[in-house]
Design a protein around this motif. Structure first.
Motif, PDB file in Angstrom:
ATOM      1  N   PHE A 376      53.308  37.323  40.797  1.00  0.00           N
ATOM      2  CA  PHE A 376      53.128  39.236  41.040  1.00  0.00           C
ATOM      3  C   PHE A 376      52.055  39.604  40.347  1.00  0.00           C
ATOM      4  CE2 PHE A 376      57.903  39.616  42.098  1.00  0.00           C
ATOM      5  CZ  PHE A 376      57.570  39.219  43.569  1.00  0.00           C
ATOM      6  N   TYR A 377      51.594  39.495  38.826  1.00  0.00           N
ATOM      7  CA  TYR A 377      50.720  39.789  37.931  1.00  0.00           C
ATOM      8  C   TYR A 377      49.146  39.020  38.520  1.00  0.00           C
ATOM      9  CZ  TYR A 377      47.825  40.733  34.307  1.00  0.00           C
ATOM     10  OH  TYR A 377      46.614  40.544  33.317  1.00  0.00           O
ATOM     11  N   PHE A 378      49.112  37.637  39.016  1.00  0.00           N
ATOM     12  CA  PHE A 378      48.312  37.064  39.856  1.00  0.00           C
ATOM     13  C   PHE A 378      47.864  37.840  41.228  1.00  0.00           C
ATOM     14  CE2 PHE A 378      48.422  32.548  38.183  1.00  0.00           C
ATOM     15  CZ  PHE A 378      48.519  32.976  37.382  1.00  0.00           C
ATOM     16  N   LYS A 379      48.541  38.412  41.743  1.00  0.00           N
ATOM     17  CA  LYS A 379      48.284  38.883  43.058  1.00  0.00           C
ATOM     18  C   LYS A 379      47.338  40.235  43.293  1.00  0.00           C
ATOM     19  CE  LYS A 379      48.755  39.794  47.655  1.00  0.00           C
ATOM     20  NZ  LYS A 379      47.345  38.506  48.589  1.00  0.00           N
ATOM     21  N   LEU A 380      48.609  41.216  42.374  1.00  0.00           N
ATOM     22  CA  LEU A 380      48.487  42.644  41.432  1.00  0.00           C
ATOM     23  C   LEU A 380      47.356  42.882  41.033  1.00  0.00           C
ATOM     24  CD1 LEU A 380      51.615  44.012  41.378  1.00  0.00           C
ATOM     25  CD2 LEU A 380      50.637  44.162  43.451  1.00  0.00           C
ATOM     26  N   ILE A 381      47.008  41.843  40.067  1.00  0.00           N
ATOM     27  CA  ILE A 381      46.111  42.608  38.961  1.00  0.00           C
ATOM     28  C   ILE A 381      44.349  41.089  38.701  1.00  0.00           C
ATOM     29  CG2 ILE A 381      45.484  42.567  36.222  1.00  0.00           C
ATOM     30  CD1 ILE A 381      48.168  43.454  36.194  1.00  0.00           C
ATOM     31  N   GLY A 382      44.731  40.355  39.066  1.00  0.00           N
ATOM     32  CA  GLY A 382      44.354  38.684  39.642  1.00  0.00           C
ATOM     33  C   GLY A 382      44.226  38.287  38.389  1.00  0.00           C
ATOM     34  N   TRP A 383      43.506  36.998  38.297  1.00  0.00           N
ATOM     35  CA  TRP A 383      44.211  35.845  36.802  1.00  0.00           C
ATOM     36  C   TRP A 383      42.291  35.739  36.661  1.00  0.00           C
ATOM     37  CZ3 TRP A 383      40.336  31.645  38.668  1.00  0.00           C
ATOM     38  CH2 TRP A 383      40.596  31.350  39.845  1.00  0.00           C
ATOM     39  N   ARG A 384      41.537  35.875  37.318  1.00  0.00           N
ATOM     40  CA  ARG A 384      40.227  35.563  37.070  1.00  0.00           C
ATOM     41  C   ARG A 384      39.910  36.224  35.907  1.00  0.00           C
ATOM     42  NH1 ARG A 384      37.783  33.108  41.228  1.00  0.00           N
ATOM     43  NH2 ARG A 384      37.842  33.865  43.270  1.00  0.00           N
ATOM     44  N   GLN A 385      40.574  37.034  35.218  1.00  0.00           N
ATOM     45  CA  GLN A 385      40.446  37.492  34.143  1.00  0.00           C
ATOM     46  C   GLN A 385      40.537  37.045  32.542  1.00  0.00           C
ATOM     47  OE1 GLN A 385      41.602  39.126  35.732  1.00  0.00           O
ATOM     48  NE2 GLN A 385      43.685  39.848  34.971  1.00  0.00           N
ATOM     49  N   MET A 386      41.671  36.633  32.585  1.00  0.00           N
ATOM     50  CA  MET A 386      42.301  35.312  31.828  1.00  0.00           C
ATOM     51  C   MET A 386      41.393  34.239  31.611  1.00  0.00           C
ATOM     52  SD  MET A 386      46.764  34.801  33.690  1.00  0.00           S
ATOM     53  CE  MET A 386      47.365  36.633  33.014  1.00  0.00           C
ATOM     54  N   LYS A 387      41.877  33.683  30.605  1.00  0.00           N
ATOM     55  CA  LYS A 387      41.042  32.369  29.663  1.00  0.00           C
ATOM     56  C   LYS A 387      42.428  31.349  29.997  1.00  0.00           C
ATOM     57  CE  LYS A 387      39.136  35.048  26.816  1.00  0.00           C
ATOM     58  NZ  LYS A 387      37.153  35.090  26.711  1.00  0.00           N
ATOM     59  N   TRP A 388      41.611  30.603  29.752  1.00  0.00           N
ATOM     60  CA  TRP A 388      41.895  29.294  30.479  1.00  0.00           C
ATOM     61  C   TRP A 388      43.511  28.380  29.992  1.00  0.00           C
ATOM     62  CZ3 TRP A 388      43.332  25.166  27.770  1.00  0.00           C
ATOM     63  CH2 TRP A 388      42.364  24.767  26.292  1.00  0.00           C
ATOM     64  N   TYR A 389      43.641  28.795  28.203  1.00  0.00           N
ATOM     65  CA  TYR A 389      44.280  28.798  28.522  1.00  0.00           C
ATOM     66  C   TYR A 389      45.834  29.134  28.897  1.00  0.00           C
ATOM     67  CZ  TYR A 389      42.382  32.022  24.180  1.00  0.00           C
ATOM     68  OH  TYR A 389      41.776  33.466  23.684  1.00  0.00           O
ATOM     69  N   GLU A 390      45.255  30.594  28.965  1.00  0.00           N
ATOM     70  CA  GLU A 390      46.064  31.989  29.235  1.00  0.00           C
ATOM     71  C   GLU A 390      46.591  30.615  30.973  1.00  0.00           C
ATOM     72  OE1 GLU A 390      46.370  36.230  28.243  1.00  0.00           O
ATOM     73  OE2 GLU A 390      43.439  35.441  29.087  1.00  0.00           O
TER      74      GLU A 390
END
Length: 427
Positions: A376-390
């Motif tokens: 749900f977090y990936f869909k609503l807020i997105g994953w692009r701002q996360m670091k690779w290790y996250e």
């Protein structure tokens, strides 16, 4: 600067201000300590009693799984609450709402299914435990386990029906949290007394690979607070303290778990049972522990049931505005009595605490705690701002959650099937 860029900058700034406003102090709500106690009471719960058995299933690797589950659970609890405020305009009211905003009707249906399995399944498990332990406590009474389950249900119904929201029920959680501490002391004391006793066939394994998914599922239920997090956070005076409160609460639970699991497995090894009270010396201290766990589950059950009831009443429009003050109370009372009756009936049909605990952890908790918050977090807020290790960390959590949910559920269903067939053969 272009007008569109100016508008976008203002929009982002406005959203941040909106989130700050949404998370502003709520003077009429409860303190951080009450929120902390609420989480500890619900999360610590009966999962404590099943941890030595979880180690018996998987071996000493279970200690590492427990610590890993703690870290994953705190992380996903923080992500999940970020989803609640994702649009900066209003606070989402429930886990179901998060699912609907993320994936529409399929997301809503998926959360509703797993969420309901926990907020109703856990109280059912509590009633099974309370009824079983009451029968153990008073074996001379001519009352069978099913009757004790209904007595427990009647006791649970009193605060559940009379207290409308979690803000009112929260006071009970303080006593529930203290009861958990007493229970841990009793379990540790009994395990130390029996340590060194020779138990035929007892072994201590480092790891049992075939049982790892079931072990993860059994341990995951020990951190299954996601079903009430929304209402706990909503009842907080200082919602911006959520990250600290949930980390402190789950950390406290983990300390209690380790204090119970390690001595319990050292003393009983592969012979450890669920609940651990079945292994402890039959003395006054174990009786005290039995009384305490009965008190605990009776205090914890209304918290989970209230979480379910609030959603049910919202969906069925049982509100003062819609029904009027008198009829709202009538409809709410009837609905909540029916909910307790349903839980009591299922508890009588499936009176197998350890197998039910494993199934509940696998089917509901692995999905709600580990998988869905990240999806749900990936869909609503997105994953692009996360670091690779996250991203790698999130992938590990999702894989663990999915594998444990599938294999753990299959194993638990097989155990339940075996129990039913064995009991049928005896009749």
């Amino acid at each position: 600067m272009e007008k569109s860029e100016i508008y976008e900058a203002r929009s982002v700034h406005s959203d941040k201000e909106s989130i700050v406003d949404l998370m502003a102090e709520r003077p009429e709500q409860g303190s951080n300590f009450l929120a902390y106690a609420n989480v500890v009471c619900v999360v610590a719960g009966t999962g404590t009693l099943g941890l030595p058995y979880a180690l018996a299933l998987g071996g000493w690797i279970g200690v590492g799984i427990l610590i890993l589950s703690l870290i994953m659970s705190v992380y996903t609890a923080i992500l999940l609450m970020k989803c609640v405020y994702y649009n900066g305009k209003y606070r989402l009211s429930s886990y179901q709402e998060v699912g609907r905003h993320a994936y529409g009707t399929p997301g809503l249906a998926a959360v509703w299914f797993f969420h309901t399995s926990i907020v109703l399944g856990a109280p059912i498990m509590y009633l099974i435990l309370a009824g079983t332990e009451m029968k153990t406590l008073i074996p001379s009474a001519d009352i069978d386990v099913k009757a004790w389950i209904w007595i427990s249900a009647a006791i649970v119904a009193l605060p559940f029906v009379t207290m409308k929201t979690l803000t009112e029920v929260a006071v009970m959680s303080v006593f529930g949290a203290l009861a958990t501490v007493v229970l841990v002391v009793v379990a540790v004391r009994g395990s130390i007394i029996n340590m060194g006793d020779v138990i035929p066939g007892m072994v201590h394994n480092i790891i049992i690979p075939a049982n790892l998914p079931t072990t993860v599922a059994s341990i995951s239920i020990c951190f299954g607070g996601n079903v009430v997090y929304f209402h706990v956070e909503e009842a907080m005076r200082y919602p911006r303290s959520w990250n600290r409160v949930v980390a402190a609460a789950l950390g406290t639970c983990a300390i209690l778990y380790l204090a119970t699991a390690i001595p319990g497995y050292m003393a009983y090894g592969s012979a450890a049972r669920s609940p651990i009270l079945l292994n402890l010396p039959k003395d006054i201290f174990t009786k005290i522990g039995t009384i305490v766990i009965i008190i605990h589950v009776i205090l914890a059950a209304p918290i989970l049931l209230t979480s379910f009831a609030l959603e049910f009443e919202r969906l069925t429009d049982i509100t003062v505005a819609r029904r009027g003050k008198t009829m709202e109370r009538v409809w709410r009372t009837v609905a909540r009595l029916l909910i307790v009756a349903f839980c009591g009936a299922i508890a009588c049909v499936v009176p197998y605490f350890d197998a039910f605990l494993s199934l509940l952890g696998a089917m509901g908790n692995c999905s709600l705690i580990f998988v869905m918050p990240i999806v749900f977090y990936f869909k609503l807020i997105g994953w692009r701002q996360m670091k690779w290790y996250e991203l790698v960390w999130c992938a590990i959590i999702v894989i663990i959650g999915v594998v444990s949910a599938v294999i753990g559920s299959i194993d638990a269903i097989k155990v339940l099937k075996f129990r039913f067939e064995t009991d049928a053969a005896r009749m």
